[in-house]
Design a protein around this motif. Structure first.
Motif, short mmCIF file in Angstrom:
data_model
loop_
_atom_site.label_atom_id
_atom_site.label_comp_id
_atom_site.label_asym_id
_atom_site.label_seq_id
_atom_site.Cartn_x
_atom_site.Cartn_y
_atom_site.Cartn_z
N PRO A 185 0.83 -1.21 0.00
CA PRO A 185 0.00 0.00 0.00
C PRO A 185 0.86 1.26 0.00
O PRO A 185 1.93 1.30 0.61
N ARG A 186 0.38 2.29 -0.69
CA ARG A 186 1.15 3.53 -0.82
C ARG A 186 1.48 4.15 0.53
O ARG A 186 2.58 4.66 0.74
N GLU A 187 0.56 4.09 1.49
CA GLU A 187 0.81 4.68 2.80
C GLU A 187 2.03 4.05 3.46
O GLU A 187 2.85 4.75 4.07
N LEU A 188 2.15 2.73 3.33
CA LEU A 188 3.31 2.05 3.89
C LEU A 188 4.56 2.34 3.08
O LEU A 188 5.64 2.58 3.63
N ALA A 189 4.43 2.31 1.76
CA ALA A 189 5.59 2.53 0.89
C ALA A 189 6.19 3.92 1.08
O ALA A 189 7.40 4.11 0.92
#
Length: 207
Positions: free
Chosen positions: A171-175
């Motif tokens: 997920p972008r938030e984690l990345a």
């Protein structure tokens, strides 16, 4: 086929039978910054990018940094002679760092669930947190005396999430909160423990 083996050289055995060209970097193994090697098979077509001299069969102009090349060779001999032993030591320290950072409830997760083993590059610990972005983590750790990276040097300055992590389905938030911690055998377990304490504190404060 060209392979950039800068991270792998001197850290894991290289199998290059099917490779036409390979790039190596001295500073990755304790050699001088700005010195590298390009190994090219005779069958590989290679056209020069710059002109003005006939060195290396017309492939490049300019004068070599002989002292830098000798220092690179000395570093390469030293690390390759103890590669197997060093690999075990560094892999163990990397696993311990993963275990501390990614324990349940820390808010930090590894970028891959692959187990530390013979195919895993030792000395590279890649983690993510959704609580802070990468650049903030890098700056906060830098203030406390730790130099880490938000990703590859090739993408430094980019504020977007890594396209590699996104392609892995992360997920972008984690990345956006990815952090790469690189070290070798010269970094002590005590130094890594201090880094872990510091990073865990920074992420906890962001809750």
């Amino acid at each position: 086929m060209h392979v950039d083996a800068s991270q792998a050289f001197g850290r894991i055995p290289l199998a290059l039978d099917d490779v036409d060209a390979v790039t190596l970097a001295a500073h990755k193994i304790g050699g001088p910054v700005g010195v590298g090697a390009l190994v090219v098979r005779s069958r590989c077509p290679l056209r020069p990018l710059t002109f003005g001299g006939g060195q290396e069969a017309g492939r490049r102009p300019g004068t070599q940094d002989v002292r830098g090349a000798l220092a690179f060779a000395a570093a390469a001999r030293a690390v390759c002679a103890r590669l197997d032993d060093t690999r075990v030591v560094v892999s163990s320290r990397a696993q311990r760092l993963y275990d501390r950072l990614c324990a349940e409830g820390t808010g930090i997760v590894p970028t891959t669930t692959a187990q530390m083993g013979p195919d895993r590059l030792p000395g590279i610990v890649s983690v993510m947190t959704g609580r802070l972005d990468s650049e903030t983590l890098v700056l906060k750790l830098d203030e406390r005396g730790f130099e880490v990276s938000a990703g590859s040097a090739c993408s430094s300055g980019s504020l977007d999430a890594s396209h590699v992590l996104l392609a892995m389905g992360i997920p972008r938030e984690l990345a956006l909160g990815a952090l790469r911690i690189s070290f070798d055998e010269r970094v002590s377990p005590q130094d890594l423990d201090r880094l872990a304490d510091c990073l865990l504190g920074i992420v906890a404060d962001a809750r």
